[in-house]
Design a protein around this motif. Structure first.
Motif, PDB file in Angstrom:
ATOM      1  N   ILE A 100       0.840  -1.208   0.000  1.00 48.87           N
ATOM      2  CA  ILE A 100       0.000   0.000   0.000  1.00 48.87           C
ATOM      3  C   ILE A 100       0.870   1.250   0.000  1.00 48.87           C
ATOM      4  CG2 ILE A 100      -1.787   1.279   1.255  1.00 48.87           C
ATOM      5  CD1 ILE A 100      -2.650  -1.467  -0.072  1.00 48.87           C
ATOM      6  N   LEU A 101       1.925   1.247   0.801  1.00 45.53           N
ATOM      7  CA  LEU A 101       2.810   2.418   0.850  1.00 45.53           C
ATOM      8  C   LEU A 101       3.513   2.646  -0.484  1.00 45.53           C
ATOM      9  CD1 LEU A 101       4.319   1.900   4.404  1.00 45.53           C
ATOM     10  CD2 LEU A 101       2.560   3.561   3.711  1.00 45.53           C
ATOM     11  N   LYS A 102       3.927   1.571  -1.144  1.00 46.78           N
ATOM     12  CA  LYS A 102       4.574   1.711  -2.454  1.00 46.78           C
ATOM     13  C   LYS A 102       3.592   2.234  -3.493  1.00 46.78           C
ATOM     14  CE  LYS A 102       8.096  -1.781  -1.665  1.00 46.78           C
ATOM     15  NZ  LYS A 102       8.590  -3.132  -1.978  1.00 46.78           N
ATOM     16  N   LEU A 103       2.350   1.777  -3.439  1.00 50.14           N
ATOM     17  CA  LEU A 103       1.341   2.290  -4.366  1.00 50.14           C
ATOM     18  C   LEU A 103       1.105   3.782  -4.152  1.00 50.14           C
ATOM     19  CD1 LEU A 103      -1.211  -0.675  -4.283  1.00 50.14           C
ATOM     20  CD2 LEU A 103       0.348  -0.069  -6.159  1.00 50.14           C
ATOM     21  N   LEU A 104       1.035   4.194  -2.899  1.00 47.29           N
ATOM     22  CA  LEU A 104       0.891   5.617  -2.592  1.00 47.29           C
ATOM     23  C   LEU A 104       2.105   6.409  -3.068  1.00 47.29           C
ATOM     24  CD1 LEU A 104      -0.604   5.317   1.002  1.00 47.29           C
ATOM     25  CD2 LEU A 104      -1.815   6.180  -1.025  1.00 47.29           C
ATOM     26  N   ALA A 105       3.291   5.839  -2.901  1.00 48.03           N
ATOM     27  CA  ALA A 105       4.533   6.522  -3.274  1.00 48.03           C
ATOM     28  C   ALA A 105       4.637   6.768  -4.782  1.00 48.03           C
ATOM     29  CB  ALA A 105       5.737   5.718  -2.790  1.00 48.03           C
ATOM     30  N   VAL A 106       4.040   5.880  -5.581  1.00 46.39           N
ATOM     31  CA  VAL A 106       4.086   6.075  -7.031  1.00 46.39           C
ATOM     32  C   VAL A 106       2.910   6.906  -7.543  1.00 46.39           C
ATOM     33  CG1 VAL A 106       5.470   4.012  -7.462  1.00 46.39           C
ATOM     34  CG2 VAL A 106       2.972   3.874  -7.618  1.00 46.39           C
ATOM     35  N   GLY A 107       2.098   7.412  -6.613  1.00 46.81           N
ATOM     36  CA  GLY A 107       1.056   8.346  -6.995  1.00 46.81           C
ATOM     37  C   GLY A 107      -0.358   7.799  -7.082  1.00 46.81           C
ATOM     38  N   LYS A 108      -0.550   6.537  -6.702  1.00 47.67           N
ATOM     39  CA  LYS A 108      -1.919   6.002  -6.703  1.00 47.67           C
ATOM     40  C   LYS A 108      -2.739   6.723  -5.652  1.00 47.67           C
ATOM     41  CE  LYS A 108      -1.969   2.103  -9.309  1.00 47.67           C
ATOM     42  NZ  LYS A 108      -3.031   1.567 -10.128  1.00 47.67           N
ATOM     43  N   THR A 109      -3.987   7.001  -5.976  1.00 48.45           N
ATOM     44  CA  THR A 109      -4.891   7.619  -5.004  1.00 48.45           C
ATOM     45  C   THR A 109      -5.516   6.529  -4.144  1.00 48.45           C
ATOM     46  OG1 THR A 109      -6.844   7.454  -6.414  1.00 48.45           O
ATOM     47  CG2 THR A 109      -5.472   9.444  -6.668  1.00 48.45           C
ATOM     48  N   HIS A 110      -6.108   6.940  -3.045  1.00 49.00           N
ATOM     49  CA  HIS A 110      -6.812   5.988  -2.190  1.00 49.00           C
ATOM     50  C   HIS A 110      -7.893   5.269  -3.000  1.00 49.00           C
ATOM     51  CE1 HIS A 110      -5.703   7.926   1.934  1.00 49.00           C
ATOM     52  NE2 HIS A 110      -4.705   8.005   1.067  1.00 49.00           N
ATOM     53  N   ALA A 111      -8.623   6.006  -3.798  1.00 50.64           N
ATOM     54  CA  ALA A 111      -9.708   5.420  -4.598  1.00 50.64           C
ATOM     55  C   ALA A 111      -9.163   4.386  -5.584  1.00 50.64           C
ATOM     56  CB  ALA A 111     -10.472   6.513  -5.338  1.00 50.64           C
ATOM     57  N   GLU A 112      -8.030   4.668  -6.208  1.00 49.92           N
ATOM     58  CA  GLU A 112      -7.436   3.722  -7.158  1.00 49.92           C
ATOM     59  C   GLU A 112      -7.002   2.438  -6.448  1.00 49.92           C
ATOM     60  OE1 GLU A 112      -5.516   6.608 -10.573  1.00 49.92           O
ATOM     61  OE2 GLU A 112      -4.443   6.403  -8.675  1.00 49.92           O
ATOM     62  N   ILE A 113      -6.432   2.581  -5.265  1.00 52.62           N
ATOM     63  CA  ILE A 113      -6.007   1.409  -4.501  1.00 52.62           C
ATOM     64  C   ILE A 113      -7.220   0.567  -4.121  1.00 52.62           C
ATOM     65  CG2 ILE A 113      -4.950   0.628  -2.340  1.00 52.62           C
ATOM     66  CD1 ILE A 113      -3.100   3.138  -2.566  1.00 52.62           C
ATOM     67  N   ILE A 114      -8.268   1.212  -3.672  1.00 54.44           N
ATOM     68  CA  ILE A 114      -9.491   0.496  -3.295  1.00 54.44           C
ATOM     69  C   ILE A 114     -10.122  -0.167  -4.519  1.00 54.44           C
ATOM     70  CG2 ILE A 114     -11.834   0.814  -2.402  1.00 54.44           C
ATOM     71  CD1 ILE A 114     -10.561   2.961  -0.482  1.00 54.44           C
ATOM     72  N   ASP A 115     -10.056   0.485  -5.665  1.00 54.05           N
ATOM     73  CA  ASP A 115     -10.567  -0.133  -6.896  1.00 54.05           C
ATOM     74  C   ASP A 115      -9.759  -1.384  -7.257  1.00 54.05           C
ATOM     75  OD1 ASP A 115     -12.613   1.691  -7.284  1.00 54.05           O
ATOM     76  OD2 ASP A 115     -11.505   2.890  -8.759  1.00 54.05           O
ATOM     77  N   ASP A 116      -8.438  -1.300  -7.107  1.00 56.33           N
ATOM     78  CA  ASP A 116      -7.563  -2.430  -7.432  1.00 56.33           C
ATOM     79  C   ASP A 116      -7.650  -3.558  -6.409  1.00 56.33           C
ATOM     80  OD1 ASP A 116      -6.680  -1.082  -9.679  1.00 56.33           O
ATOM     81  OD2 ASP A 116      -4.805  -0.392  -8.762  1.00 56.33           O
ATOM     82  N   TYR A 117      -7.896  -3.195  -5.149  1.00 53.42           N
ATOM     83  CA  TYR A 117      -7.981  -4.154  -4.041  1.00 53.42           C
ATOM     84  C   TYR A 117      -9.281  -3.894  -3.287  1.00 53.42           C
ATOM     85  CZ  TYR A 117      -3.055  -4.812  -5.096  1.00 53.42           C
ATOM     86  OH  TYR A 117      -1.870  -5.076  -5.743  1.00 53.42           O
ATOM     87  N   PRO A 118     -10.401  -4.409  -3.773  1.00 49.52           N
ATOM     88  CA  PRO A 118     -11.716  -4.086  -3.184  1.00 49.52           C
ATOM     89  C   PRO A 118     -11.872  -4.491  -1.724  1.00 49.52           C
ATOM     90  CG  PRO A 118     -11.948  -5.517  -5.125  1.00 49.52           C
ATOM     91  CD  PRO A 118     -10.499  -5.264  -4.924  1.00 49.52           C
ATOM     92  N   GLU A 119     -11.019  -5.405  -1.240  1.00 53.22           N
ATOM     93  CA  GLU A 119     -11.089  -5.795   0.166  1.00 53.22           C
ATOM     94  C   GLU A 119     -10.473  -4.747   1.094  1.00 53.22           C
ATOM     95  OE1 GLU A 119      -9.435  -7.122  -2.390  1.00 53.22           O
ATOM     96  OE2 GLU A 119      -7.882  -8.468  -1.723  1.00 53.22           O
ATOM     97  N   ILE A 120      -9.767  -3.787   0.526  1.00 46.92           N
ATOM     98  CA  ILE A 120      -9.150  -2.702   1.296  1.00 46.92           C
ATOM     99  C   ILE A 120     -10.176  -1.605   1.536  1.00 46.92           C
ATOM    100  CG2 ILE A 120      -7.359  -0.894   1.216  1.00 46.92           C
ATOM    101  CD1 ILE A 120      -6.231  -3.657   1.556  1.00 46.92           C
ATOM    102  N   GLU A 121     -10.128  -1.031   2.732  1.00 46.54           N
ATOM    103  CA  GLU A 121     -11.008   0.081   3.086  1.00 46.54           C
ATOM    104  C   GLU A 121     -10.171   1.328   3.335  1.00 46.54           C
ATOM    105  OE1 GLU A 121     -13.078  -1.402   6.525  1.00 46.54           O
ATOM    106  OE2 GLU A 121     -14.072  -2.985   5.371  1.00 46.54           O
ATOM    107  N   GLU A 122     -10.814   2.462   3.278  1.00 44.34           N
ATOM    108  CA  GLU A 122     -10.136   3.746   3.485  1.00 44.34           C
ATOM    109  C   GLU A 122      -9.331   3.753   4.791  1.00 44.34           C
ATOM    110  OE1 GLU A 122      -8.850   7.583   2.721  1.00 44.34           O
ATOM    111  OE2 GLU A 122     -10.023   6.341   1.352  1.00 44.34           O
ATOM    112  N   GLU A 123      -9.916   3.243   5.859  1.00 47.52           N
ATOM    113  CA  GLU A 123      -9.232   3.239   7.159  1.00 47.52           C
ATOM    114  C   GLU A 123      -7.972   2.376   7.122  1.00 47.52           C
ATOM    115  OE1 GLU A 123      -8.263   4.436  10.904  1.00 47.52           O
ATOM    116  OE2 GLU A 123      -9.804   5.280   9.593  1.00 47.52           O
ATOM    117  N   ASP A 124      -7.955   1.316   6.308  1.00 42.78           N
ATOM    118  CA  ASP A 124      -6.755   0.491   6.160  1.00 42.78           C
ATOM    119  C   ASP A 124      -5.602   1.327   5.607  1.00 42.78           C
ATOM    120  OD1 ASP A 124      -8.150  -1.879   6.925  1.00 42.78           O
ATOM    121  OD2 ASP A 124      -8.833  -2.156   4.865  1.00 42.78           O
TER     122      ASP A 124
END
Length: 79
Positions: free
Chosen positions: A31-55
């Motif tokens: 998750i930290l690497k995805l954020l570091a390359v510029g992914k938004t929270h919404a993009e991460i959640i779209d890619d990993y639907p089991e992830i929640e904003e609080e995660d």
């Protein structure tokens, strides 16, 4: 003040004991690497639907704790 990161778990049986999200095989580092390359929270959640904003927020808090060495309790961490 002691902050509990209840969504970050460390279990030697899951992902070689690396800190993961809620016991799933999704490591905090991913998750930290995805954020570091510029992914938004919404993009991460779209890619990993089991992830929640609080995660995602707790992954960031965990990284901040590591950088500052603040006192924090990790759910499932073994001493």
């Amino acid at each position: 003040m002691l902050k509990t990161l209840d969504r970050i778990t460390i279990d030697p049986e899951i992902f070689q004991g690396q800190p993961c999200i809620r016991g799933m095989r999704i490591p905090v580092t991913l998750i930290l690497k995805l954020l570091a390359v510029g992914k938004t929270h919404a993009e991460i959640i779209d890619d990993y639907p089991e992830i929640e904003e609080e995660d995602i927020k707790q992954c960031i808090e965990y990284a901040a704790w590591l950088a500052s060495e603040r006192n924090v309790a990790i759910a499932g961490a073994h001493k």
